[in-house]
Write a protein that holds these residues in place. Structure first.
Motif: not given
Length: 135
Positions: A19-20, A38-46, A54-59, A92-96
């Motif tokens: 659900s990202g 960025q990837l956000t998860f659970g955005q449907h709840a917001l 606004p999204d959880r991550l400002t900007g 969990e993920f990370e950019f590489v």
């Protein structure tokens, strides 16, 4: 165990299965603008009950996949994800650096070809910066 995803469809499937959604933010970078991913998860709840807040991550703003993938490739990035189905935080993920994926697949990229992933420092403090004459 972790795996690195570079293929657009693999990344999209991994994200949507959790659900990202993709997000982007443009930030000043000296003489121009740099795009952060960025990837956000659970955005449907917001955004439930007509809440387009606004999204959880400002900007950061939700983005379409084509724009997000263009920024990912422009920055020569991939994402490392866990392929362990036994639990943990499956989001969990990370950019590489995309070059890391090539080395892990055995393509033999040399150390000279390595490029670090984009790193963002939140609210940098002057004491965290190196002195101008530091090596």
């Amino acid at each position: 165990m972790a795996k690195i995803l570079t293929n657009r469809e693999d990344i999209r499937q991994w994200t949507e299965a959790r659900s990202g959604y993709p997000m982007l933010m443009d930030t000043p970078d000296g003489t121009g603008t740099r795009t952060l991913l960025q990837l956000t998860f659970g955005q449907h709840a917001l955004n439930s009950e007509n809440n387009e807040g606004p999204d959880r991550l400002t900007g950061f703003q939700l983005a379409d996949w084509d724009d997000w993938f263009a920024a990912l490739e422009e920055n020569n990035l991939a994402i490392r994800v866990s392929d362990d189905p036994s639990g943990g935080n499956e989001n969990e993920f990370e950019f590489v650096a995309r070059d890391l994926a090539s080395r892990e697949e055995g393509e033999g990229t040399t150390g000279a070809a390595q490029k670090p992933a984009v790193i963002t420092i939140q609210n940098p403090d002057s004491k965290d910066r190196a002195a101008p004459d530091a090596v």
